[in-house]
Design a protein around this motif. Structure first.
Motif, mmCIF file in Angstrom:
data_model
loop_
_atom_site.group_PDB
_atom_site.id
_atom_site.type_symbol
_atom_site.label_atom_id
_atom_site.label_comp_id
_atom_site.label_asym_id
_atom_site.label_seq_id
_atom_site.Cartn_x
_atom_site.Cartn_y
_atom_site.Cartn_z
ATOM 1 N N LEU A 1 19.670 -11.617 47.147
ATOM 2 C CA LEU A 1 19.652 -13.035 47.537
ATOM 3 C C LEU A 1 18.294 -13.418 48.132
ATOM 4 C CD1 LEU A 1 23.219 -13.450 49.113
ATOM 5 C CD2 LEU A 1 22.354 -14.552 47.048
ATOM 6 N N VAL A 2 17.763 -12.526 48.972
ATOM 7 C CA VAL A 2 16.446 -12.811 49.564
ATOM 8 C C VAL A 2 15.379 -12.822 48.466
ATOM 9 C CG1 VAL A 2 14.662 -11.921 51.117
ATOM 10 C CG2 VAL A 2 17.061 -11.897 51.829
ATOM 11 N N TRP A 3 15.437 -11.818 47.594
ATOM 12 C CA TRP A 3 14.387 -11.692 46.581
ATOM 13 C C TRP A 3 14.503 -12.766 45.495
ATOM 14 C CZ3 TRP A 3 11.237 -8.919 49.171
ATOM 15 C CH2 TRP A 3 9.992 -8.631 48.613
ATOM 16 N N THR B 1 15.176 -11.543 38.251
ATOM 17 C CA THR B 1 14.451 -10.548 39.050
ATOM 18 C C THR B 1 15.291 -10.117 40.254
ATOM 19 O OG1 THR B 1 13.307 -12.364 40.160
ATOM 20 C CG2 THR B 1 12.132 -11.286 38.365
ATOM 21 N N ALA B 2 16.041 -11.074 40.832
ATOM 22 C CA ALA B 2 16.891 -10.748 41.988
ATOM 23 C C ALA B 2 17.907 -9.669 41.613
ATOM 24 C CB ALA B 2 17.619 -12.004 42.472
ATOM 25 N N THR B 3 18.494 -9.797 40.425
ATOM 26 C CA THR B 3 19.525 -8.839 40.016
ATOM 27 C C THR B 3 18.915 -7.472 39.719
ATOM 28 O OG1 THR B 3 20.692 -10.704 39.037
ATOM 29 C CG2 THR B 3 21.477 -8.520 38.442
ATOM 30 N N VAL B 4 17.765 -7.456 39.039
ATOM 31 C CA VAL B 4 17.119 -6.165 38.752
ATOM 32 C C VAL B 4 16.772 -5.456 40.066
ATOM 33 C CG1 VAL B 4 15.157 -5.015 37.644
ATOM 34 C CG2 VAL B 4 16.212 -6.988 36.530
ATOM 35 N N VAL B 5 16.254 -6.234 41.026
ATOM 36 C CA VAL B 5 15.899 -5.653 42.337
ATOM 37 C C VAL B 5 17.160 -5.134 43.034
ATOM 38 C CG1 VAL B 5 15.096 -6.241 44.666
ATOM 39 C CG2 VAL B 5 13.781 -6.982 42.666
ATOM 40 N N ALA B 6 18.224 -5.929 43.028
ATOM 41 C CA ALA B 6 19.453 -5.529 43.729
ATOM 42 C C ALA B 6 20.037 -4.251 43.128
ATOM 43 C CB ALA B 6 20.477 -6.671 43.658
ATOM 44 N N VAL B 7 20.160 -4.220 41.803
ATOM 45 C CA VAL B 7 20.766 -3.036 41.156
ATOM 46 C C VAL B 7 19.841 -1.825 41.306
ATOM 47 C CG1 VAL B 7 21.631 -2.080 38.986
ATOM 48 C CG2 VAL B 7 22.037 -4.486 39.518
ATOM 49 N N VAL C 1 9.579 -7.873 40.782
ATOM 50 C CA VAL C 1 10.543 -6.767 40.786
ATOM 51 C C VAL C 1 9.925 -5.525 41.459
ATOM 52 C CG1 VAL C 1 11.793 -5.137 39.307
ATOM 53 C CG2 VAL C 1 11.854 -7.580 38.797
ATOM 54 N N PHE C 2 8.664 -5.251 41.163
ATOM 55 C CA PHE C 2 8.000 -4.080 41.753
ATOM 56 C C PHE C 2 8.027 -4.176 43.288
ATOM 57 C CE2 PHE C 2 4.365 -1.547 43.124
ATOM 58 C CZ PHE C 2 4.502 -0.386 42.362
ATOM 59 N N GLY C 3 7.591 -5.324 43.795
ATOM 60 C CA GLY C 3 7.598 -5.531 45.249
ATOM 61 C C GLY C 3 9.004 -5.472 45.816
ATOM 62 N N GLY C 4 9.934 -6.083 45.101
ATOM 63 C CA GLY C 4 11.323 -6.110 45.564
ATOM 64 C C GLY C 4 11.939 -4.724 45.629
ATOM 65 N N LEU C 5 11.607 -3.904 44.649
ATOM 66 C CA LEU C 5 12.170 -2.542 44.643
ATOM 67 C C LEU C 5 11.584 -1.696 45.769
ATOM 68 C CD1 LEU C 5 12.332 -1.788 40.806
ATOM 69 C CD2 LEU C 5 14.261 -2.049 42.368
#
Lengths: 219, 250
Positions: free
Chosen positions: A98-100, A72-78, A151-155
């Motif tokens: 990293l945070v997510w 999920t961290a990578t999907v959010v970052a990209v 991921v939704f929140g992270g994005l």
């Protein structure tokens, strides 16, 4: 890809982390490529995925430990830095990732507590085959929803942070890469320690370093 | 155990082992997933004996934990024990006895060695110029050759040896393989460090200050170990946040 589409992708890739298979599609270097394809920029996805992979080299999903969730961290970052102009997009996206990753790790702990309430107890009635199969359909579904929600929140957070701050990023591309690679170097040091330390392995390390430097010049 | 039993219900149990962690929880850990995987085999073994089948299902959804790949050893062996008609207490004692070693061996071999070594091979290949999709494909192929191979070996070793599976585990010499892999892993680690230092767009291009800071980070990791991982990640995030804030108010 839309916010919902990326969330679904995150939920699906996240399943591989624990619930289904563990083929390591959930590792940042694969998740980064898949998300990069989804947002139309596989090179960006790979670059972020490779950096996050370096960080998570020493993070293992062992037993009941809490670990940062790479998928999920990578999907959010990209997804956060896709289409964003400015030299700071990569560094900011790595920071968001990293945070997510820790938010994702926390959500796994919550899911495991919830699963504990769903599984049949010793004092309850004897579980039937249907109970057991339905339980697993339910827990896999919950894990998918958990990953998608993370991921939704992270994005939502990541796109705002990266979009707002990337244009004002003060470092050049070299400095940005140098900064994010420091954490990766820490991971490599930890791994060398895990593999027996420097004294015992100095010759092998020197041979590898020489080969790596030579390869970088030749290839 | 009949050939048809081995070939169909056992294969179904093996396939379900890929879902063994899908209900991971702090009460039964992977126990309920273990029970889910055992269902096809148990259904076959206790065919026409519903009471015994239900009792067998109940004892296999109890608390259990092991490395998810090596849990296939316990799955195969438990299936064999049930087919041999041993007492429920023997099955329970067997599962209690193997869970610790299967967890320890798997964590050391797979999570702490095989996964990082294959990851480093893929990342180093990428940094040395292999196109990203190829690097990811290389990672998945290499990793899963070991992963699926281990699951297959473990399941059939357990099914064949039953309660004597400890001998198979000892003969497989997992600890020796782990040490050997780690020795080669250090060479890969060196190659990766060299590629990141000398590769295009790497630390060499970033400048000597960043290369020196990365070297300091490497030394810190080497000297302190895992305790420094989280503080280092926090420090990098904090540095990025500070730089971004400074840039926006400048």
């Amino acid at each position: 890809m839309s916010l919902l589409g990326l969330s679904a992708l995150g939920g699906a890739i996240g399943l591989d982390g624990t619930s289904v298979g563990q083929f390591m599609v959930s590792r940042p270097l694969v998740a980064g490529l898949l998300t990069g394809w989804a947002v139309g920029d596989p090179m960006l996805g790979m670059a972020i995925g490779m950096v996050l992979e370096l960080y998570l080299l020493v993070s293992f999903p062992t037993g009941g430990s809490r670990f940062p969730e790479g998928a999920t961290a990578t999907v959010v970052a990209v997804g956060s830095c896709a289409g964003v102009e400015g030299g700071g997009a990569l560094a900011l996206a790595v920071a968001v990732g990293l945070v997510w990753g820790h938010v994702g790790g926390l959500s796994i702990t919550w899911l495991r507590r919830l699963n504990g309430r769903l599984v049949p107890g010793e004092e309850g009635p004897r579980p039937s085959v249907t109970d057991i199969v339905l339980l697993h359909v339910c827990t896999i579904g919950l894990d998918f929803l958990r990953g998608a929600a993370v991921v939704f929140g992270g994005l939502l957070v990541g796109r705002t942070v990266v979009g707002q701050m990337a244009p004002f990023w003060p470092l050049g591309p070299g400095g940005s890469v140098g900064l994010v690679l420091i954490g990766g170097a820490v991971s490599l040091g930890i791994l060398l320690r895990d593999f027996g330390g420097f004294r015992q392995n100095r010759l092998r390390l020197a041979v590898g370093l020489g080969l790596g430097l030579l390869g970088a010049q030749l290839l | 155990m009949s050939r048809s039993h081995r070939s169909r219900s056992a294969f179904a149990t093996f396939l379900r082992s890929f879902l063994i962690q899908s209900s991971w929880n702090y009460r039964t850990m992977i126990g309920t997933g273990f029970g889910l995987a055992m269902l096809p085999g148990l259904r076959r073994i206790f065919s026409g004996r519903p009471e015994e089948f239900e009792a067998a299902v109940e004892r296999h959804v109890e608390h259990f934990n092991a490395h998810p790949y090596l849990a296939s050893v316990a799955l195969g062996a438990s299936l064999r024990l049930e087919a041999d008609g041993v007492t429920p207490e023997t099955v329970r004692r067997f599962k209690t006895a193997v869970r610790g070693p299967l967890g320890g061996l798997g964590d050391a071999l797979v999570w702490a060695t095989w996964l990082p070594v294959v990851s480093m091979i893929a990342v180093a290949s990428y940094w040395l110029g292999l196109p990203g999709p190829w690097a990811a494909a290389l990672f998945l192929m290499l990793y899963n050759t070991g992963h699926i191979g281990l699951r297959i070996w473990g399941f059939w070793a357990g099914l064949e040896a039953g309660r004597d599976v400890a001998g198979k585990l000892a003969a497989a010499r997992f600890s020796a393989w782990t040490m050997r892999l780690r020795s080669w892993g250090v060479v890969v680690l060196g190659i990766l460090a060299g590629a990141v230092l000398g590769g295009e767009g790497g630390l060499g291009d970033a400048g000597s200050v960043w290369a020196a800071l990365a070297a300091a980070g490497f030394l810190l990791g080497l000297l302190v170990g895992h305790h420094v991982w989280r503080p280092a990640a926090v420090a990098v995030v904090a540095a990025i946040a500070l730089l971004a804030t400074w840039g926006s108010i400048r």
